[in-house]
Write a protein that holds these residues in place. Structure first.
Motif, short mmCIF file in Angstrom:
data_model
loop_
_atom_site.label_atom_id
_atom_site.label_comp_id
_atom_site.label_asym_id
_atom_site.label_seq_id
_atom_site.Cartn_x
_atom_site.Cartn_y
_atom_site.Cartn_z
N GLU A 1 0.57 -0.76 0.43
CA GLU A 1 0.30 0.19 0.02
C GLU A 1 1.14 1.18 -0.14
O GLU A 1 1.52 1.36 0.82
CB GLU A 1 -0.97 0.27 0.63
CG GLU A 1 -1.83 -0.83 1.21
CD GLU A 1 -3.05 -0.84 2.31
OE1 GLU A 1 -3.01 -0.66 3.07
OE2 GLU A 1 -4.64 -1.00 2.21
N ARG A 2 0.96 2.19 -1.29
CA ARG A 2 1.30 3.58 -0.73
C ARG A 2 0.57 4.68 -0.79
O ARG A 2 -0.54 4.44 -0.77
CB ARG A 2 1.54 3.41 -2.75
CG ARG A 2 3.03 2.18 -2.83
CD ARG A 2 3.45 2.80 -4.16
NE ARG A 2 2.42 2.86 -5.70
CZ ARG A 2 3.06 3.11 -6.24
NH1 ARG A 2 3.97 3.96 -6.78
NH2 ARG A 2 2.10 2.89 -7.37
N TYR A 3 1.38 5.45 0.16
CA TYR A 3 0.92 6.18 0.25
C TYR A 3 1.87 8.14 0.04
O TYR A 3 2.23 7.59 0.30
CB TYR A 3 0.70 6.89 2.02
CG TYR A 3 -0.34 5.49 2.45
CD1 TYR A 3 -1.80 5.67 2.31
CD2 TYR A 3 -0.47 4.35 2.69
CE1 TYR A 3 -2.87 4.95 2.85
CE2 TYR A 3 -1.29 3.41 3.61
CZ TYR A 3 -2.18 3.48 3.09
OH TYR A 3 -3.30 2.41 3.43
N PRO A 4 0.96 9.08 -0.11
CA PRO A 4 1.99 10.40 -0.10
C PRO A 4 3.37 9.90 0.75
O PRO A 4 3.04 9.55 2.38
CB PRO A 4 1.24 11.49 0.27
CG PRO A 4 -0.16 11.19 -0.58
CD PRO A 4 -0.17 9.64 0.04
N ALA A 5 4.27 10.59 0.22
CA ALA A 5 5.66 10.63 1.30
C ALA A 5 5.55 11.63 2.83
O ALA A 5 6.66 11.03 3.84
CB ALA A 5 6.89 11.56 0.79
N HIS A 6 4.93 12.43 2.69
CA HIS A 6 4.86 12.86 3.79
C HIS A 6 3.79 12.25 4.83
O HIS A 6 2.87 13.23 5.66
CB HIS A 6 4.29 14.35 3.72
CG HIS A 6 3.13 15.09 3.03
ND1 HIS A 6 3.27 14.81 1.61
CD2 HIS A 6 2.11 15.26 3.16
CE1 HIS A 6 1.68 14.94 0.81
NE2 HIS A 6 1.06 15.24 2.04
N THR A 7 3.37 11.58 4.66
CA THR A 7 2.02 11.35 5.55
C THR A 7 3.14 10.80 6.86
O THR A 7 4.18 10.32 7.36
CB THR A 7 1.11 9.28 4.92
OG1 THR A 7 0.54 8.74 5.96
CG2 THR A 7 2.13 8.72 5.03
N ASP A 8 2.26 10.66 8.13
CA ASP A 8 2.74 10.24 9.70
C ASP A 8 2.20 9.53 9.83
O ASP A 8 2.68 8.40 10.94
CB ASP A 8 2.02 11.49 11.02
CG ASP A 8 -0.17 11.69 10.36
OD1 ASP A 8 0.15 10.57 10.05
OD2 ASP A 8 -0.06 12.09 11.63
N ALA A 9 1.42 7.89 9.18
CA ALA A 9 1.44 7.12 9.60
C ALA A 9 3.04 5.87 9.35
O ALA A 9 3.51 6.81 8.25
CB ALA A 9 0.35 5.93 8.62
N PRO A 10 3.08 5.37 9.61
CA PRO A 10 4.33 4.39 9.53
C PRO A 10 4.28 3.38 8.18
O PRO A 10 3.18 2.81 7.92
CB PRO A 10 4.05 3.28 11.00
CG PRO A 10 2.48 2.91 11.52
CD PRO A 10 2.23 4.55 11.02
#
Length: 538
Positions: free
Chosen positions: A382-391
């Motif tokens: 699962e990919r998220y934007p680089a600036h996410t605060d999730a681990p």
């Protein structure tokens, strides 16, 4: 509206702007954009016209000389605008504008549905006697474009993802006014390979905020992949392409319902929405988005539940109370206006023009925080934007596209092969040379990879071994073939090799794994790179 007069050389079109609007600059810009001929308001008041077409009853329309037609504006009469006219009347049916001085402002009230005639009659029986149900010209363009849906999604780069569209009207009860952080939350919290977020903003809100300020306010969401639809035609193309719409009480919601899209309410109540209106019924009986303080844990679940629960025709039924004469609106409008002109209409039918495809996204994410789960030979990514605060397991960045800060922090750096340029002077890099240089130049990088063809062939180099070729098979779904973004597969390979290093020997046995991306399984084969493959160029 314009196709009503298409092909008729007896008709000359002139545009003017009624003074007093807070949004007049952008309205004039829209006229200029289509290269239409405009005249100043003072001049328009001095000369007679055979027909005057107005989209709103507001302003001093009575100063214009000629038969006046009030056209449908928005999806019916669903809300009030506080501080204007009578204050408690539906916008578009306010007697302060419809009956200035006690006299109907228009010769003809063109309405979209028979129920609107009854509502007009409650305001003015004499105005209702001068009304006709013609349908909605905007809806006609949407319906004329439904077969273009796949082309629109291709232009947006949607692929097999779910296109989730936020829509915001204007004013203090709009989605952007009440939940300004929602576009960024949608872009940051939804997996990039499963969902694509977009935003449709009412032209009045664009005009009030200013295009530059709007883009800057939305910058975090846009950088994370949010599509900001254009205000004139592009919003409608994006709506046709959509899978689901998260909406306030603006007209876009009913147009989405007419297209039978999943509609999720994000309107928290207030004074503007009129109880019992088609919009109120639509928002009151469908799924709702959780409040902001619960959204981080419920957003994806809400979307999944709403999409899974949607049944064909379910939302379209709500639009039936707002739109009549589907497929005939332009013909009906032509009949009425040519009768006022005293002319025979052209022989050719009036047909709605399909919408143009939307522009490609202005910003495409090039760095991702990647979550990985390995179970046997299956790797879920699962990919998220680089600036996410999730681990996340690692940061993946596209070299030469992502910013250098992300490139320096990335565990996986990749590059996509570019088509030959138009210039006769070219210099290219071999896969072997480029991957070796990347690992030498970026100490934090553990895997360097080249995407050599869209959806099928990549080459990776890790610090632990030699070059490996990655062959990606598509996923077949009935009569559809779905291709994964190779960059997502490379994240799976990067994580797999960290746990299961492949021997660097040229005669090593090929390894087969499965990558689960966006809910689909893609077979992947890893094998030692041949000398010919190592010489392929980027």
């Amino acid at each position: 509206m314009l196709p009503v007069f298409a092909g008729d050389d007896r008709i000359r079109r002139l545009f003017t702007l009624v003074p007093g609007s807070d949004f007049d600059v952008d309205a004039l810009a829209a006229i200029e954009r289509v290269h239409a001929r405009s005249i100043p308001w003072d001049e328009a008041c001095r000369r007679p016209f055979d027909l005057i077409l107005a989209a709103s009853p507001k302003g001093d329309l009575g100063l214009l000389h000629g038969d006046r037609v009030l056209l449908p504006h928005g999806a019916g009469f669903n809300k009030t605008i506080r501080g204007e006219g009578s204050g408690d009347s539906a916008s578009g049916l306010d007697p302060a504008y419809v009956l200035p001085g006690g006299r109907p402002v228009s010769t003809l009230y063109a309405l979209a549905h028979p129920s609107q005639v009854a509502r007009l009659a409650a305001v003015s029986p004499s105005a209702a006697r001068q009304s006709a149900v013609v349908g909605d010209p905007t809806l006609e363009r949407l319906l004329a474009s439904v077969s273009h849906r796949d082309r629109f999604r291709t232009a947006l780069g949607t692929g097999d993802r779910k296109l989730i569209v936020l829509t915001s009207t204007w004013g203090p009860e709009s989605l952007l006014a009440r939940r300004p952080g929602l576009p960024a939350e949608l872009a940051v919290r939804l997996p990039q390979d499963r969902y694509q977020p977009a935003l449709i903003v009412h032209p009045n809100e664009r005009s009030r905020t200013g295009a530059l300020d709007l883009v800057e306010r939305l910058a975090p969401a846009l950088d994370a992949g949010l599509i900001l639809a254009g205000p004139y035609e592009e919003w409608a193309s994006v709506l046709v392409a959509a899978d689901a719409v998260i909406t306030d009480h603006g007209s876009t919601a009913l147009y989405a319902a007419a297209l039978d899209r999943t509609v999720i309410a994000a309107y928290d109540g207030g004074d503007e929405l009129i109880p019992g209106s088609p919009m109120a019924e639509l928002l009151g009986q469908g799924p709702r988005l959780a409040p902001a303080d619960h959204l981080d844990t419920t957003l994806e679940a809400t979307l999944d539940a709403a999409l899974d629960a949607h049944r064909p025709g379910a939302t379209r039924a709500f639009a039936d109370a707002a739109f009549a004469e589907r497929g005939r609106a332009l013909e009906r409008l032509r009949e009425e206006v040519y009768a006022l002109l005293g002319l025979d209409p052209p022989a050719e039918p009036a047909t709605a023009r399909p919408l143009p495809p939307p522009a490609p996204p202005a910003r495409v994410p090039a760095a991702f925080a990647v979550r990985v789960h390995i179970s046997g030979t299956e790797v879920r990514v699962e990919r998220y934007p680089a600036h996410t605060d999730a681990p996340a397991h690692h940061l993946a960045a596209e070299h030469g596209t992502a910013g250098e800060r992300h490139a320096q922090s990335a565990g996986l750096l990749y590059r996509r092969a570019q088509p030959p340029g138009a210039s006769p002077h070219r210099a290219v890099r071999t896969v072997a040379g480029w991957t070796a240089e990347i690992l030498d130049s970026y100490p934090g990088c553990r895997t360097a990879s080249a995407v050599l063809s869209v959806g099928s062939l990549c080459v990776v180099r890790t610090r632990a071994g030699a070059l490996l070729t990655v062959r990606i098979s598509p996923c077949r779904d009935a009569d559809r073939i779905v291709y994964a973004d190779p960059a997502a597969v490379l994240s799976a390979v990067h994580a797999w090799l960290a746990v299961h290093p492949v021997p660097p020997a040229a005669d090593a046995t090929a390894v087969e794994i499965e990558c689960r991306i966006g809910g689909r399984l893609f077979p992947v084969r890893l094998s030692p790179t041949t000398p010919d493959e190592a010489e392929l160029t980027l």
